[in-house]
Design an enzyme around this catalytic site. Structure first.
Site, PDB file in Angstrom:
ATOM      1  N   CYS A   1      -3.553  27.371 -14.758  1.00 52.80           N
ATOM      2  CA  CYS A   1      -2.389  26.576 -14.363  1.00 52.80           C
ATOM      3  C   CYS A   1      -1.885  27.054 -13.012  1.00 52.80           C
ATOM      4  O   CYS A   1      -1.246  26.317 -12.279  1.00 52.80           O
ATOM      5  CB  CYS A   1      -1.304  26.667 -15.417  1.00 52.80           C
ATOM      6  SG  CYS A   1      -0.964  28.346 -15.898  1.00 52.80           S
TER       7      CYS A   1
ATOM      8  N   GLU B   1       5.500  25.218 -21.563  1.00 48.87           N
ATOM      9  CA  GLU B   1       4.929  25.672 -20.283  1.00 48.87           C
ATOM     10  C   GLU B   1       3.769  24.750 -19.950  1.00 48.87           C
ATOM     11  O   GLU B   1       2.807  24.663 -20.722  1.00 48.87           O
ATOM     12  CB  GLU B   1       4.496  27.135 -20.392  1.00 48.87           C
ATOM     13  CG  GLU B   1       5.674  28.079 -20.655  1.00 48.87           C
ATOM     14  CD  GLU B   1       6.850  27.857 -19.711  1.00 48.87           C
ATOM     15  OE1 GLU B   1       6.621  27.723 -18.492  1.00 48.87           O
ATOM     16  OE2 GLU B   1       8.000  27.783 -20.182  1.00 48.87           O
TER      17      GLU B   1
END
Ligand code: NAD
Length: 516
Positions: free
Chosen positions: A320, A286
């Site tokens: 993020c 990720e």
């Protein structure tokens, strides 16, 4: 019978009692600062000479802890122990493994503010952000514990009269969890707990700037009844042990969350079949984001400005999912920009460990500070500086929330992940153009659309290519079990942390036919 899953509520720090409890926790943890922490390999404490110094990014002089640094020998030892422990742990009943997580989560809930206080000191989080990080860690434990109970009997398949066919999930083996500093508790705990409850054993390499909170989590797992060797704590540098663990022939999977560069490196290295390796490694990676909020001309413009500002500057833009691009219909561009600038100028920046009044704390470390300030300079060349643009790293790593206007969609500020409090505004001719700009990055993590026009929202549902899309709100703040999280394209493998199929990444299905 376990009650149905519900996410952990956030603490309201405007209530005096809550504020006092948090102050007491900060005091308690303040008294624990500067301790030395060992590695934990098979339950054994191993203190090393060479140590990481975990600093408070809001006060560079304050050491949060001195944390032992694993060498390749330690990594090898931990790997062996994890391999041996897998043979017993995989045979534990899934519901018994789940009970370890339920107990761990209950213990963390009782010490919630203490964990948040560690995050305030070690990651420089404002209280609200620290509280959300701790709540998310609790959620991951609760949610994955329930998910394994859902999967423990496999899936129904067909059998003919002469046979009994079964389809069950079994764990993979030894996995390496490599976690980032920005959700130093939640992501670290979630990327350990998921594969662990699925029956795998774990080598945990937490981020080098936030290893202390990971150590505190290890203590909780042990107290909650996790057998020695199931999770092994081996902080170390990427260069020294990161590659080693990824390359190791007995590594079965890598559960990584972090930057694109490191994720791609891991993905490539893991693809190489090493001597003695009997499987193809799985990689869950990720990675970064370059997340956009699109504002339509028919929209609540106040909501638009608020959503951009809170998504861009919460935790100093170090999520993020943070909004780093605002793509605004030209008819309302000036209005939204002006209002966002106004709201941004009201935000305060400063230390958070001694004060809850600042909206934003520091950025993570000197490297993060230098990188953000470099992009501020780039922004000055690429567009108009509207707010912020200043930094001060004399005491901690503080950067003012920064807005640049009139940035070209192809400019660096619109394409590269900065991971700090900088947002670029750009103008779109119409809604189609806005979606085109929104999709023109290598990433595809989060996005939001602010619009009162249902047809355009439905168009975005189809065409805005991101893993987590939000309508009429900001683009941060996914909740475990409610908004499973993960991105497309160079944002990663889209494993959807906190989602109903997350655990399948750490399981393999086995079909057994018993013929009568
Ligand atoms: P990073 O890539 O620098 O570090 C992540 C982890 O990888 C750390 O533990 C680090 O020590 C380790 N590492 C470094 N080199 C390695 C190597 N060669 N082999 C193995 N491990 C190595 O990322 P970071 O600065 O900690 O985190 C910020 C990044 O993470 C941002 O790009 C952000 O977008 C991303 N992120 C993504 C998600 C998501 O869910 N997609 C969530 C949080 C953060």
């Amino acid at each position: 019978m376990v009650v149905p899953y519900k996410h952990e509520p956030f603490t309201d720090f405007t209530i005096e009692e809550n504020r006092k409890e948090m102050e007491a926790a900060l005091k308690l943890v303040g008294g624990e600062l500067g301790k030395e922490y060992p590695l934990i390999i098979g339950g054994e404490r191993v203190m090393t000479e060479d140590k990481f110094v975990s600093e408070n990014p809001g006060n560079r002089k304050q050491v949060v802890g001195y944390v032992s640094k694993a060498t390749q020998d330690h990594a090898e030892k931990a790997h062996k122990i994890a391999d041996e422990t897998f043979e017993t742990w995989r045979k534990w009943k899934p519901e018994h493994r789940a009970n370890v997580l339920y107990r761990a989560s209950a213990m963390i809930r009782r010490r919630k503010h203490e964990f948040s206080a560690y995050l305030v000191y070690e990651a420089g989080k404002p209280w609200k952000e620290a509280d959300a990080d701790t709540a998310e860690a609790i959620d991951f434990l609760e949610y994955y514990a329930r998910q394994i109970n859902r999967l423990k009997n496999g899936m129904p398949i067909n059998s003919r009269e002469i046979e009994d066919n079964q389809f069950n999930y079994i764990p993979l083996g030894v996995g390496v969890t490599i976690s980032p500093w920005n959700f130093a508790f939640a992501i670290m705990a979630g990327t350990v707990a998921g594969p662990m409850v699925a029956g795998n054993t774990i080598l945990l390499k937490p981020a080098t700037t936030t290893p202390v909170v990971a150590y505190k989590f290890m203590e909780v797992l042990e107290e909650a009844g996790m057998p020695a060797g199931v999770v092994n704590y081996i902080p170390g540098s990427g260069a020294e042990i990161g590659d080693y663990l990824v390359d190791h022939p007995r590594t079965r999977f890598i559960n990584f969350t972090g930057s694109r560069d490191v994720g791609v490196r891991i993905y490539e290295r893991a693809a190489k079949v090493q001597k003695g390796q009997k499987w193809l490694k799985r990689v869950i990676a990720e990675m970064g984001g370059k997340d956009t909020i699109v504002v339509d001309k028919e929209a609540d413009l106040e909501l638009a400005a608020e959503s951009i500002v809170s998504s861009a500057f919460g935790f100093s833009g170090q999520k993020c999912s943070a909004c780093s691009r605002a793509v605004i219909h030209e008819d309302v561009y000036d209005q939204v920009l002006d209002r966002a600038v106004e709201l941004t100028k009201e935000l305060t920046v400063g230390a958070t460990f001694n004060d809850n009044s600042n909206f934003m704390g520091p950025v993570n470390d000197q490297a993060a500070f230098d990188k953000v300030m470099k992009y501020v300079e780039i922004g000055k060349e690429e567009g108009r500086l509207m707010a912020g643009g200043e930094g001060d790293d004399s005491e901690g790593y503080f950067v003012k929330p920064t807005i640049f206007a009139d940035i070209d969609p192809e400019a660096r500020l619109m394409q590269e992940e900065i991971f700090g409090p900088v947002v670029a505004f750009t103008k779109a001719k119409d809604f189609d153009h806005a979606l085109e700009i929104a999709n023109n990055t290598d990433y595809g993590l989060t996005g939001a659309v602010i619009s009162n026009n249902r047809a355009r929202l439905e168009q975005a549902r189809e065409d805005f290519h991101v893993g987590n899309l939000y309508f009429n709100r900001g683009c941060t703040g996914a909740i475990v079990g409610y908004q499973p999280f993960g991105g497309f394209n160079m944002s990663g493998t889209d494993s959807k942390a906190g989602g109903p199929d997350y655990l399948l990444h750490f399981l393999q299905p086995k079909t057994v036919t018993d013929q009568f």
